[in-house]
Design an enzyme around this catalytic site. Structure first.
Site, PDB file in Angstrom:
ATOM      1  N   HIS A   1     -42.462  17.188  -8.707  1.00 36.69           N
ATOM      2  CA  HIS A   1     -44.104  17.207  -8.060  1.00 36.69           C
ATOM      3  C   HIS A   1     -45.273  16.912  -8.875  1.00 36.69           C
ATOM      4  O   HIS A   1     -45.741  15.707  -8.946  1.00 36.69           O
ATOM      5  CB  HIS A   1     -44.376  18.649  -7.225  1.00 36.69           C
ATOM      6  CG  HIS A   1     -43.254  19.022  -6.468  1.00 36.69           C
ATOM      7  ND1 HIS A   1     -43.100  18.340  -5.071  1.00 36.69           N
ATOM      8  CD2 HIS A   1     -42.566  20.133  -6.324  1.00 36.69           C
ATOM      9  CE1 HIS A   1     -42.190  19.011  -4.689  1.00 36.69           C
ATOM     10  NE2 HIS A   1     -41.916  20.166  -5.202  1.00 36.69           N
TER      11      HIS A   1
HETATM   12  O1  RIB Z   1     -45.519  22.336  -3.443  1.00 38.56           O
HETATM   13  C1  RIB Z   1     -45.072  21.954  -4.775  1.00 38.56           C
HETATM   14  C2  RIB Z   1     -46.226  22.394  -5.664  1.00 38.56           C
HETATM   15  O2  RIB Z   1     -46.427  23.884  -5.516  1.00 38.56           O
HETATM   16  C3  RIB Z   1     -46.139  22.118  -7.014  1.00 38.56           C
HETATM   17  O3  RIB Z   1     -47.395  21.799  -7.630  1.00 38.56           O
HETATM   18  C4  RIB Z   1     -45.458  23.406  -7.742  1.00 38.56           C
HETATM   19  O4  RIB Z   1     -45.725  23.547  -9.083  1.00 38.56           O
HETATM   20  C5  RIB Z   1     -46.330  24.494  -6.778  1.00 38.56           C
HETATM   21  O5  RIB Z   1     -47.372  24.593  -7.315  1.00 38.56           O
END
Ligand code: RIB
Ligand code: CA
Length: 312
Positions: free
Chosen positions: A241
Site C-alpha cells: 500500500h
Molecule cells: O489499509 C492499508 C493502510 O492501513 C496502510 O497504510 C497500512 O499501513 C495501514 O496503515
C-alpha cells in the site's frame, strides 16, 4: 541535481509504511523535512519507535521523527496487530533505536514547518488524525500545502476493515472528512490501485539479492506482512500500500487516475469511513481529489528495488 521536493511524511509503521519511508529516504529528489507518527497499525509509542528504527536502518537519523496523536479525533483507536504483528514491523529483525524522537508534538511541527515555507508536500500513510488536527489548529496551512498524497479509501474494491471502509480512513473518519473538505489539493491512492501492486516470491527475492542490511530487513518484513492477505484473500501476495504514495511522487507516469468528488461517510455505522467516490460525475459537486486506480506494477517494483539498493 534538480531542486529537491520538500515533503513531510505522516505515518503509522507498519511494514508497508517502513518500505515507503525507506524509498523516500533513498531518493535524492525528495527533501524529507520530517517524519510525523500517528497511532494506527499499532499504538503511537510503537509507530514512533518503528519510525526511529527505520531512519537508523537507512542511516538517515538526520531526519527528525516527531510523535503525534495517540488516538483519533473522535472515535476510539483501533489497531491492526492482526496484520502487522505485535511490534508493527514484525519480520524486520532490527535492533532497538539508539536515537529518540525529536522534542515537540508532531502537530506543532506540521503547523510550524508548513507555515514557515511557501509550499510543502504532505505524504499521509496512516490515519489522518495529525494532519486534520494541524488544519484545525491553523487553517492557513491549507494554502501552503501544494499536494497531500494519501494512501487510503477504496471504491470499486470496497474496504479492508469493513465491507465499506479502508483502515486509514476507518480509524479516523472525522479527520478524513475534514481533509477532504479542506480544499487542499489531494491525491488519493486507494485499495483500487494498491491491490494491483502485490508482493510475490520473486519481488521479495529481489530485495534479498541486494545482499544489504536494508534489503534483508525489507524481505523479512514483507514475508511476515504478506501472510495475512494471502490467507484472508487467497491472493499470491499482499498489496504494498504505502510505497505507492512515494512512488507516485517519484514517478507519476507509473500511475493513472481520474479527478473526482470524494466525500467521507461519518454518520452510518454500516458505512462509517467509506470513501464515496463520484467516479461517473453523477453529482454536481466540484471534484476535490485525483483518485488513482491504475499502476504499472512491474515498473513500480523495479523503482523500489533500484532505490532500496542505494541504502546500506
Ligand atoms: O489499509 C492499508 C493502510 O492501513 C496502510 O497504510 C497500512 O499501513 C495501514 O496503515
Ligand atoms: Ca500505513
Amino acid at each position: 541535481m534538480a531542486e529537491q521536493r520538500p515533503i513531510i511524511i505522516d505515518t503509522d509503521p507498519g511494514q508497508d509504511d517502513a518500505v515507503a519511508l525507506l524509498l523516500a529516504l533513498a531518493s535524492e529528489e525528495l527533501d524529507v523535512l520530517g517524519i510525523t507518527t500517528v497511532a494506527g497499525n499499532v499504538p503511537l509509542e510503537l509507530t514512533t519507535r518503528n519510525a526511529l528504527m527505520i531512519t537508523e536502518l537507512a542511516e538517515r537519523s538526520d531526519v527528525p521523527v516527531f510523535a503525534g496523536c495517540d488516538r483519533p479525533t473522535v472515535r476510539p483507536l483501533i489497531t491492526a496487530e492482526y496484520v502487522h504483528g505485535k511490534t508493527g514491523i514484525d519480520g524486520s529483525n532490527l535492533p532497538d533505536p539508539t536515537v529518540g524522537a525529536a522534542s515537540g508534538h508532531a502537530v506543532d511541527f506540521l503547523v510550524e514547518t508548513v507555515m514557515s515555507r511557501d509550499q510543502t508536500t504532505i505524504c499521509a500513510l496512516g490515519p489522518l488524525t495529525n494532519i486534520a488536527t494541524a488544519l484545525d489548529r491553523e487553517p492557513a496551512i491549507a494554502q501552503r500545502i501544494d499536494q497531500l498524497i494519501l494512501m487510503g479509501g477504496g471504491f470499486f474494491e470496497g474496504g479492508n476493515v469493513t465491507p465499506a471502509a479502508e483502515f486509514n480512513i476507518y480509524v479516523d473518519p472525522q479527520a478524513a472528512a475534514s481533509i477532504f473538505a479542506s480544499g487542499i489539493p489531494l491525491v488519493m491512492l486507494p485499495l483500487d490501485v494498491t491491490h494491483k501492486a502485490l508482493t510475490s516470491d520473486d519481488r521479495i527475492d529481489a530485495f534479498k539479492e541486494l545482499d544489504s542490511r536494508t534489503g534483508r530487513a525489507i524481505a523479512g518484513m514483507l514475508e511476515f506482512f504478506e501472510r495475512y492477505d494471502m490467507e484472508r484473500y487467497g491472493t499470491g501476495g499482499a498489496p504494498l500500500h504505502d510505497p505507492c504514495v512515494i512512488a507516485y511522487l517519484l514517478a507519476p507516469e507509473l500511475f493513472d487516475g481520474r479527478t473526482c468528488y470524494v466525500e467521507i461517510e461519518t454518520t452510518s455505522e454500516l458505512t462509517m469511513g467509506m470513501t464515496v467516490v463520484d467516479w461517473w460525475g453523477l453529482t454536481d459537486r466540484e471534484p476535490n481529489c485525483l483518485v488513482i486506480h491504475q499502476i504499472d506494477d512491474n515498473r513500480f517494483y523495479s523503482l523500489l528495488t533500484d532505490r532500496i539498493g542505494r541504502l546500506p
